[in-house]
Enzyme design. Structure first.
Site, short mmCIF file in Angstrom:
data_model
loop_
_atom_site.label_atom_id
_atom_site.label_comp_id
_atom_site.label_asym_id
_atom_site.label_seq_id
_atom_site.Cartn_x
_atom_site.Cartn_y
_atom_site.Cartn_z
N GLN B 127 -5.82 0.30 -2.67
CA GLN B 127 -6.10 0.72 -1.30
C GLN B 127 -5.20 -0.03 -0.33
O GLN B 127 -5.18 -1.26 -0.36
CB GLN B 127 -7.57 0.40 -0.99
CG GLN B 127 -8.01 0.74 0.41
CD GLN B 127 -9.21 -0.12 0.81
OE1 GLN B 127 -9.11 -1.33 0.96
NE2 GLN B 127 -10.36 0.51 0.97
N TYR B 129 -5.11 -0.54 3.24
CA TYR B 129 -5.70 -0.42 4.58
C TYR B 129 -5.35 -1.65 5.43
O TYR B 129 -4.61 -1.56 6.39
CB TYR B 129 -7.24 -0.31 4.49
CG TYR B 129 -7.80 1.05 4.09
CD1 TYR B 129 -6.97 2.08 3.64
CD2 TYR B 129 -9.16 1.29 4.14
CE1 TYR B 129 -7.49 3.31 3.26
CE2 TYR B 129 -9.69 2.52 3.78
CZ TYR B 129 -8.85 3.53 3.33
OH TYR B 129 -9.39 4.73 2.97
N SER B 130 -5.93 -2.81 5.06
CA SER B 130 -5.80 -4.00 5.91
C SER B 130 -4.37 -4.49 5.99
O SER B 130 -3.56 -4.30 5.07
CB SER B 130 -6.66 -5.13 5.34
OG SER B 130 -8.00 -4.75 5.29
N SER B 162 -6.22 -5.20 -3.78
CA SER B 162 -6.62 -5.56 -5.14
C SER B 162 -6.08 -4.50 -6.10
O SER B 162 -5.87 -3.36 -5.70
CB SER B 162 -8.14 -5.66 -5.24
OG SER B 162 -8.74 -4.54 -4.66
N GLU B 245 -17.51 2.55 0.51
CA GLU B 245 -17.31 1.16 0.11
C GLU B 245 -18.53 0.32 0.47
O GLU B 245 -19.01 -0.48 -0.33
CB GLU B 245 -16.07 0.57 0.77
CG GLU B 245 -15.83 -0.88 0.36
CD GLU B 245 -14.56 -1.47 0.96
OE1 GLU B 245 -13.75 -1.98 0.18
OE2 GLU B 245 -14.39 -1.44 2.19
#
Lengths: 363, 416
Positions: B127, B129-130, B162, B245
């Site tokens: 993922q 995103y951040s 991750s 999530e």
């Protein structure tokens, strides 16, 4: 599968809430709390109109034969309105004790009157949890001697149910010879408790069941106290949120400051799971008796801790006003304090929960 | 109140138990977190899909089992696999977040190409995103994608990716509309991690392991059709999955399993002649946590019942992530305390308990409290959505007011 209140229970909850909004406004609570006997006949009369005293009396004795979960729903509303009315002992515990362990004669004599709101019974089982100040009642040669502390729904009781040292329950008329009843004054002036001293008092014992009935009363009492704590906690959170939305400092509502907002969120986050736990503990008291004691311990200890936090935090959100008598917030604060200590504080109750699971090694 | 599931569901439960008894020997050992699924785990996953015990409601044409939604059956599956201590299928970010997003907003071609392969574990996703400057304020992300010759050209950096090392693919939020407002200039792209220009650097955490990575993009070229939803709609696409999530982090069975492990530990660990559980203080803390876990399980059943009736989860649901992570963290803390000095053994030391798992959990769960919406953001959500408290005034307004009050002393309470 339905984990929640039935439609009937929601109707009951709303009816009791409406009734108390009318009959237990803060002015009336204040007035009652200033008296030696705070229990309000007006409120009890209104609750009687809703058949609340008949709830746990079996149908064959003129009652409604309802469940502890129904009673918990009512208890929550009583606390929400800091209601100064008899309930825990006279409406919940006494009918349970008489139905489960009373003689036929006792049942016929008392249960119909309880259902009609004509008789009230105080309950003193505190020594079966923790005997303080040497409290304890001995049963010998048909007579009771000793002291029972923290008799619940004390004022105006027609009789008392008392647990002896072996856990057996006894019914003693309030005017029995050799019985001395003394009022105890607690922080919570919406409740009535007292002390009973017995000097060779004639008794009418319930079944000699090795303490089964008094253990059931402990479980039921803890669940109802937990439900009471839940209602008082709910009221305090709502009051804190309302106040924070109205009170302005630095040109904006204090509830828009994260410091204040997070205090409220923490209260809600810890309070909300208690609701499901109280429902569960009340439900299993009737539906799954083998799980009842542990669930009652969990509900009592968790609400005791969570609502102590809620009581102090909600007071802090109100700032200086929370600390004054003007808002009357302290009535809920004290109700929560009472609920926490009676029939075992969190530590005492958790020790019992550990023993129930075999986690305590015999010395 | 009715805790019975009813005969139809009892039969379903019996069916699962029979399946578990017959196939237990095929189950893979519990997976190492963030690793690629082993061949054994993929076989197990396929077996579970075939029987409808995972990917249950995903349409068969996309590789799922295709059952009608039935929350109680999903609950029973979770309960039974948890009770048997068996993995109830893969639970990675591709399955929990990308698949629901594609089902809702993907094109038919995207669904056919990616869902089945993701469900079986053959395609692993990470993922994106951040970013270093976009955490709680995720919409502040800066990684950009400009269009050049029918391709997005991506530049920037992601963090907390991750499984980026193991992943085949990434679902990634990038800024495609530089002039648009913060929330409406974002697009949701999916692309291969093998494209030139992607560099993955392991991000070592306080646990001593690199559970996460930093991922850098330098002129990474992605065909323009590898977008989910419309250009500029990425924020709304992503928000559909953030909900998934948060749900994932609040599993009451997981809490119950941690509690049972703690009870086992406290009955085994010795202190002198006695056991840890014989210590009255430690035992008191244990029962207190047991009450918290029981309350969260009851709260979970309440949420389940509400959704069965089509009612919103309300406050009961809003508090789950905050409370579950907190209780889980306290369980690990008590385990460490119950072990006394033994509790500090780590890094494969002699005498270390459970492979250092309790210390790892204690530290990693702090990461979970922070990640997936920090505890502070969760409290804002509880207060603003659950309690309807007033929102924080926008910064611009505060600075206007501050200008107006120039020269005066200002007291301000800042935002997180």
């Amino acid at each position: 599968m339905d984990f929640g209140l039935s439609q009937d229970q929601q109707i009951l909850r709303d009816a009791v809430a409406r009734c108390l909004a009318d009959t237990s406004p803060l002015e009336h609570v204040r007035e009652c709390a200033g008296r030696d006997n705070p229990l309000s006949d007006t409120i009890f009369g209104a609750l009687h109109d809703l058949a609340v005293p008949a709830m746990l009396v079996p149908e064959e004795h003129g009652g409604l034969g309802m469940t502890l979960l129904d009673a918990a729903v009512v208890a929550e509303q009583l606390a929400y309105a800091v209601t100064p009315a008899p309930f825990l002992a006279s409406v919940v515990l006494a009918p349970i004790a008489l139905s489960e362990a009373g003689t036929n004669k006792q049942k016929c004599q008392w249960l119909p009157k309880i259902a009609r709101g004509e008789a009230r019974i105080g309950v003193a089982i505190s020594a079966t949890v923790q005997a303080r100040d040497g409290a304890g009642v001995q049963f010998a040669e048909g007579k009771l001697s000793g002291t029972a502390l923290f008799c619940l729904d004390f004022e105006g009781a027609d009789a008392y149910l008392v647990a002896d040292a072996g856990g057996r329950l006894h019914l003693v008329p309030a005017l029995a010879s050799g019985l001395k009843a003394t009022r105890l004054t607690t922080i919570d002036r919406t409740r009535s408790v007292g002390e009973l001293s017995f000097a060779a008092v004639e008794t009418d014992p319930l079944a000699d069941d090795g303490g089964t009935a008094s253990a059931r009363l402990r479980d039921a009492g803890r669940v109802i106290l937990a439900a009471d704590s839940l209602g008082a906690g709910q009221a305090m959170i709502e009051k804190a949120v309302d106040y924070a939305g109205q009170r302005e400092q630095f040109g904006r509502p204090i509830g828009s400051f994260q410091a204040v907002k997070h205090m409220c969120a923490e209260m809600a986050a810890r309070h909300e799971p208690c609701r499901a736990l109280v429902w569960y503990a009340a439900h299993v008291f009737d539906a799954l008796p083998e799980d009842a004691s542990l669930a009652a311990c969990h509900a009592k200890s968790l609400t005791g801790d969570v609502h102590r936090f809620v009581a102090r935090t909600a007071t802090e959100v109100h700032g200086g006003m929370g600390f004054t008598d003007l808002l009357g917030l302290h009535y809920w604060f004290k109700r929560i304090g009472f609920d926490r200590q009676v029939l075992g504080g969190p530590e005492a109750v958790r020790a019992e929960a550990a023993a129930l699971q075999g986690w305590t090694r015999a010395a | 109140m009715d805790l019975d599931y009813g005969p139809q569901y009892d039969a379903f439960r019996a069916e699962i138990r029979a399946f578990i008894d017959a196939h237990r020997h095929l189950a893979p050992p519990s997976a190492i977190r963030f690793s690629r699924p082993s061949a054994e785990a993929i076989r197990w996953q396929k077996l579970l899909i075939e029987h409808g015990y995972t990917a249950r409601t995903i349409p068969a044409e996309y590789g799922g089992y295709g059952a009608a939604p039935d929350i109680l059956k999903l609950r029973i599956i979770a309960e039974e696999f948890s009770r048997a201590r068996l993995p109830s299928g893969l639970a990675n970010q591709g399955i929990s977040m990308l698949v629901p997003t594609l089902l809702e907003l993907g094109t038919d071609e995207q669904k056919r190409r990616w869902i089945a392969a993701t469900l079986t574990g053959e395609v692993v996703w990470c993922q994106g995103y951040s970013e270093p400057g976009a955490g709680s304020d995720l919409a502040n992300l800066k990684t950009s994608a400009r269009i050049e010759n029918g391709e997005f050209v991506i530049n920037g950096q992601k963090i907390w990716t991750s499984t980026a090392k193991q992943a085949d693919m990434i679902f990634c939020l990038v800024r495609t509309e530089l002039e648009a407002s913060k929330h409406s200039g974002i697009s949701y792209l999916i692309f291969s991690m093998d494209i030139p220009g992607i560099e993955v650097r392991p991000l070592k955490t306080m646990t001593g392991h690199a559970e996460f990575n930093e991922t850098f993009f330098t002129n990474v070229r992605v065909p323009v059709d590898q977008i989910v939803g419309q250009r500029g709609q990425g924020w709304f696409v992503a928000n559909a999955t953030l909900g998934h999530e948060r749900g994932m982090l609040g599993d009451p069975d997981a809490l119950e399993n941690r509690l049972q492990a703690l009870i086992g530990l406290m009955q085994q660990e010795s202190i002198g002649e006695g056991r840890a559980i014989d210590n009255a203080v430690l035992r008191d803390r244990l029962v207190a946590l047991q009450a918290e876990v029981t309350a969260m399980k009851c709260n979970g059943m309440r949420i389940l019942s509400n959704s069965l009736k089509g009612e919103p989860g309300g406050m009961a649901k809003l508090i789950v992530k905050l409370q579950s992570c907190e209780v889980a963290h306290q369980i690990s803390a008590l385990a460490i305390d119950a072990m006394g000095e033994m509790g500090i053994l780590y890094h494969r030391s002699p005498r270390e308990r459970d492979g250092g798992a309790w210390q790892w959990n204690y530290m990693f769960q702090l990461g979970l409290i922070i990640g997936g919406g920090t505890a502070q953001i969760q409290k804002n959500i509880i207060a603003e959505r659950g309690l309807e408290m007033p929102r924080e005034p926008k910064l611009a307004r505060i600075s206007d007011e501050a200008k107006g009050a120039a020269g005066m002393q200002t007291d301000r309470q800042g935002a997180a």
